[in-house]
Design a protein around this motif. Structure first.
Motif, short mmCIF file in Angstrom:
data_model
loop_
_atom_site.label_atom_id
_atom_site.label_comp_id
_atom_site.label_asym_id
_atom_site.label_seq_id
_atom_site.Cartn_x
_atom_site.Cartn_y
_atom_site.Cartn_z
N ASP A 45 -45.72 -31.17 -54.88
CA ASP A 45 -46.35 -31.59 -53.63
C ASP A 45 -47.75 -32.17 -53.84
OD1 ASP A 45 -44.16 -30.93 -52.09
OD2 ASP A 45 -44.90 -28.94 -51.58
N ALA A 46 -48.53 -31.55 -54.71
CA ALA A 46 -49.90 -32.03 -54.94
C ALA A 46 -49.90 -33.42 -55.57
CB ALA A 46 -50.66 -31.04 -55.83
N ALA A 47 -49.08 -33.63 -56.59
CA ALA A 47 -49.01 -34.94 -57.25
C ALA A 47 -48.44 -35.99 -56.31
CB ALA A 47 -48.17 -34.84 -58.52
N CYS A 48 -47.49 -35.59 -55.48
CA CYS A 48 -46.88 -36.51 -54.53
C CYS A 48 -47.92 -36.96 -53.49
CB CYS A 48 -45.69 -35.84 -53.85
SG CYS A 48 -44.76 -36.92 -52.77
N PHE A 70 -45.67 -48.14 -57.29
CA PHE A 70 -45.52 -46.70 -57.43
C PHE A 70 -44.08 -46.23 -57.42
CE2 PHE A 70 -49.37 -47.87 -55.24
CZ PHE A 70 -50.35 -47.21 -55.97
N ILE A 71 -43.17 -47.11 -57.02
CA ILE A 71 -41.78 -46.72 -56.80
C ILE A 71 -40.88 -47.32 -57.88
CG2 ILE A 71 -39.84 -46.90 -55.20
CD1 ILE A 71 -41.81 -46.79 -52.92
N THR A 92 -39.42 -37.43 -50.14
CA THR A 92 -38.04 -37.34 -50.64
C THR A 92 -37.94 -38.04 -52.00
OG1 THR A 92 -37.16 -37.24 -48.41
CG2 THR A 92 -35.63 -37.87 -50.15
N GLY A 93 -38.57 -39.22 -52.10
CA GLY A 93 -38.57 -39.96 -53.36
C GLY A 93 -39.26 -39.20 -54.48
N CYS A 94 -40.35 -38.51 -54.14
CA CYS A 94 -41.04 -37.69 -55.15
C CYS A 94 -40.12 -36.60 -55.68
CB CYS A 94 -42.28 -37.04 -54.54
SG CYS A 94 -43.67 -38.14 -54.25
N SER A 100 -43.59 -42.66 -59.21
CA SER A 100 -44.27 -42.43 -60.48
C SER A 100 -45.77 -42.31 -60.26
CB SER A 100 -43.97 -43.58 -61.44
OG SER A 100 -44.74 -43.45 -62.61
N SER A 101 -46.31 -41.15 -60.57
CA SER A 101 -47.75 -40.96 -60.42
C SER A 101 -48.51 -41.67 -61.53
CB SER A 101 -48.10 -39.48 -60.40
OG SER A 101 -47.75 -38.87 -61.63
#
Length: 116
Positions: A45-48, A70-71, A92-94, A100-101
């Motif tokens: 969640d944090a990275a997302c 990013f996608i 949802t994608g995360c 991609s972070s």
């Protein structure tokens, strides 16, 4: 004698097959279709949230031109097919490895540099 031998052999083979069972259980999730677009690391969640903020959303949605760096696979993330990524679609994608972070941080760092 032949009948007794055949009967005994049949019983032994049947018993061996019955004790062998159906084999190992099918692993959970193996029956799902693989996602296309080479999914990467699943973001927590944090990275997302950090990647969402780095992308610079316009309110509750992210335009395609801002989201693309990013996608990994835009069509897989834009489930509503409206040309914008909502925060819910992003999360949802995360969770599926489509965001991609690493690319997000690189794209933000390179913003404003001339193309070669």
């Amino acid at each position: 004698m032949k009948i007794a031998t055949v009967a005994a052999l049949t019983v032994m083979l049947s018993a061996g097959y019955a004790f062998a069972g159906g084999g190992a259980p099918v692993p959970e999730g193996s029956q799902k279709d693989p996602a296309s677009g080479r999914p990467g690391k699943v973001l927590d969640d944090a990275a997302c949230t950090k990647a969402w903020e780095t992308a610079g959303p316009d309110g509750d949605t992210l335009s395609k031109d801002k989201a693309t760096p990013f996608i990994i696979n835009y069509q897989m993330v834009d489930t509503s097919n409206d040309g914008k990524i909502s925060q819910e679609e992003w999360k949802t994608g995360c969770g599926k490895g489509w965001i991609s972070s690493d690319d997000a941080a690189t794209a933000k760092d390179m913003q404003g540099t001339p193309a070669q």
